[in-house]
Motif scaffolding. Structure first.
Motif, PDB file in Angstrom:
ATOM      1  N   PRO A   5      16.699  27.177 -27.744  1.00  0.00           N
ATOM      2  CA  PRO A   5      16.425  25.883 -28.524  1.00  0.00           C
ATOM      3  C   PRO A   5      17.283  24.811 -28.834  1.00  0.00           C
ATOM      4  O   PRO A   5      18.579  25.375 -28.856  1.00  0.00           O
ATOM      5  CB  PRO A   5      15.934  26.699 -29.979  1.00  0.00           C
ATOM      6  CG  PRO A   5      15.665  28.094 -29.559  1.00  0.00           C
ATOM      7  CD  PRO A   5      16.505  28.491 -28.462  1.00  0.00           C
ATOM      8  N   VAL A   7      18.535  20.573 -27.980  1.00  0.00           N
ATOM      9  CA  VAL A   7      18.206  19.573 -27.134  1.00  0.00           C
ATOM     10  C   VAL A   7      18.248  19.699 -25.876  1.00  0.00           C
ATOM     11  O   VAL A   7      19.099  20.294 -25.254  1.00  0.00           O
ATOM     12  CB  VAL A   7      19.432  18.133 -27.560  1.00  0.00           C
ATOM     13  CG1 VAL A   7      18.924  16.982 -26.889  1.00  0.00           C
ATOM     14  CG2 VAL A   7      19.358  17.980 -29.178  1.00  0.00           C
ATOM     15  N   SER A   8      17.250  19.167 -25.006  1.00  0.00           N
ATOM     16  CA  SER A   8      17.020  19.261 -23.697  1.00  0.00           C
ATOM     17  C   SER A   8      16.654  17.820 -23.211  1.00  0.00           C
ATOM     18  O   SER A   8      15.930  17.127 -23.863  1.00  0.00           O
ATOM     19  CB  SER A   8      16.096  20.361 -23.242  1.00  0.00           C
ATOM     20  OG  SER A   8      14.925  20.166 -23.749  1.00  0.00           O
ATOM     21  N   THR A   9      17.253  17.336 -21.982  1.00  0.00           N
ATOM     22  CA  THR A   9      16.691  16.151 -21.627  1.00  0.00           C
ATOM     23  C   THR A   9      16.160  16.242 -20.128  1.00  0.00           C
ATOM     24  O   THR A   9      16.305  17.074 -19.479  1.00  0.00           O
ATOM     25  CB  THR A   9      17.938  14.932 -21.381  1.00  0.00           C
ATOM     26  OG1 THR A   9      18.885  15.908 -20.701  1.00  0.00           O
ATOM     27  CG2 THR A   9      18.471  14.959 -22.918  1.00  0.00           C
ATOM     28  N   VAL A  17      13.764  15.773 -24.327  1.00  0.00           N
ATOM     29  CA  VAL A  17      12.195  15.890 -24.427  1.00  0.00           C
ATOM     30  C   VAL A  17      11.920  16.894 -25.714  1.00  0.00           C
ATOM     31  O   VAL A  17      10.760  17.054 -26.177  1.00  0.00           O
ATOM     32  CB  VAL A  17      11.794  17.056 -23.214  1.00  0.00           C
ATOM     33  CG1 VAL A  17      11.953  15.948 -22.122  1.00  0.00           C
ATOM     34  CG2 VAL A  17      12.776  18.181 -23.032  1.00  0.00           C
ATOM     35  N   ALA A  18      12.989  17.291 -26.270  1.00  0.00           N
ATOM     36  CA  ALA A  18      12.884  17.915 -27.485  1.00  0.00           C
ATOM     37  C   ALA A  18      14.161  18.134 -28.427  1.00  0.00           C
ATOM     38  O   ALA A  18      15.157  18.079 -27.678  1.00  0.00           O
ATOM     39  CB  ALA A  18      12.283  19.543 -27.289  1.00  0.00           C
ATOM     40  N   PHE A  53      12.982   9.455 -29.392  1.00  0.00           N
ATOM     41  CA  PHE A  53      12.023   9.685 -27.966  1.00  0.00           C
ATOM     42  C   PHE A  53      11.623   8.295 -27.343  1.00  0.00           C
ATOM     43  O   PHE A  53      11.036   8.294 -26.603  1.00  0.00           O
ATOM     44  CB  PHE A  53      10.678  10.547 -28.405  1.00  0.00           C
ATOM     45  CG  PHE A  53      11.252  12.020 -28.964  1.00  0.00           C
ATOM     46  CD1 PHE A  53      11.714  12.924 -28.022  1.00  0.00           C
ATOM     47  CD2 PHE A  53      11.149  12.286 -30.216  1.00  0.00           C
ATOM     48  CE1 PHE A  53      12.123  14.139 -28.510  1.00  0.00           C
ATOM     49  CE2 PHE A  53      11.294  13.532 -30.727  1.00  0.00           C
ATOM     50  CZ  PHE A  53      11.919  14.303 -29.782  1.00  0.00           C
TER      51      PHE A  53
END
Length: 168
Positions: A5, A7-9, A17-18, A53
Motif C-alpha cells: 500500500p 503511492v504507485s504511478t 494511480v493510488a 489525480f
C-alpha cells in the motif's frame, strides 16, 4: 499481484494511480475567503485529493475540522452540486431547515440552485473527518445568508464582493 500500500504511478505519467489520502499535503492556503471571513476557517484542514489525480470536472477534498471549527461559511451554490460523507466524528449540519447531527457513515447532498444554505460545525471534543465532493460548473455564484458576502466563479477563480456589489 498488488504492491505494498502507498503511492504507485503509471510509467507514462507523473500522476499516481493510488495514494494514502492522509499522506497528501494539506492546502497551503486555509481559505479563499477575504478577511474577516478567512480567519473564521481556522481549525479546518483540506487535502485536495482530486487534484492529485488531475481531475478537472469535479473536486474531492478530505477535510478535517478541529473541535469548534466550521467547514465554511453557511452557503448555497447556484450551479454546483455538493456532497459530503462523514468518516469520523459527529458534525452538526446547519441548513435553512435547522440542525442535523451527523455520524460516521452518514452523507448529505446539496443540489445546485436549491437555495438551501449549508455548513458543518464541529461542536465536539474530537476531530471530524469527511469527504466533500463538488463539481466545477462554470458560471456558479454563491450566496452567504449569514454574512455580507457573495462569490462568483470567473475563469476558474472565485471573486468575492459585498452584497451591495463592492469588491473585497
Amino acid at each position: 499481484m498488488p504492491t505494498t500500500p502507498g503511492v504507485s504511478t503509471l510509467s507514462n505519467t507523473a500522476r499516481p494511480v493510488a495514494v494514502l489520502a492522509t499522506d497528501m499535503a494539506p492546502r497551503t492556503v486555509a481559505s479563499n475567503y477575504p478577511e474577516p471571513f478567512a480567519s473564521r476557517m481556522n481549525g479546518r484542514t483540506k487535502r485536495a485529493l482530486g487534484a492529485v489525480f488531475g481531475l478537472g470536472n469535479f473536486g474531492v477534498n478530505l477535510t478535517e475540522l478541529a473541535p469548534g471549527a466550521v467547514s465554511s461559511l453557511r452557503h448555497a451554490h447556484t450551479a454546483q452540486d455538493e456532497f459530503i460523507y462523514v468518516l469520523r466524528g459527529h458534525p452538526v449540519l446547519r441548513t435553512d431547515v435547522g440542525e442535523t447531527l451527523l455520524a460516521p457513515g452518514m452523507c448529505a447532498g446539496f443540489q445546485a440552485g436549491s437555495g438551501n444554505a449549508h455548513q458543518l460545525v464541529n461542536p465536539g471534543n474530537e476531530p471530524v473527518v469527511y469527504l466533500e465532493i463538488g463539481d466545477r460548473s462554470p458560471g456558479d455564484t454563491v450566496s452567504y445568508p449569514d454574512d455580507d458576502l457573495v462569490a462568483v466563479l470567473s475563469e476558474g477563480r472565485w471573486l468575492f464582493a459585498h452584497k451591495d456589489g463592492r469588491p473585497y
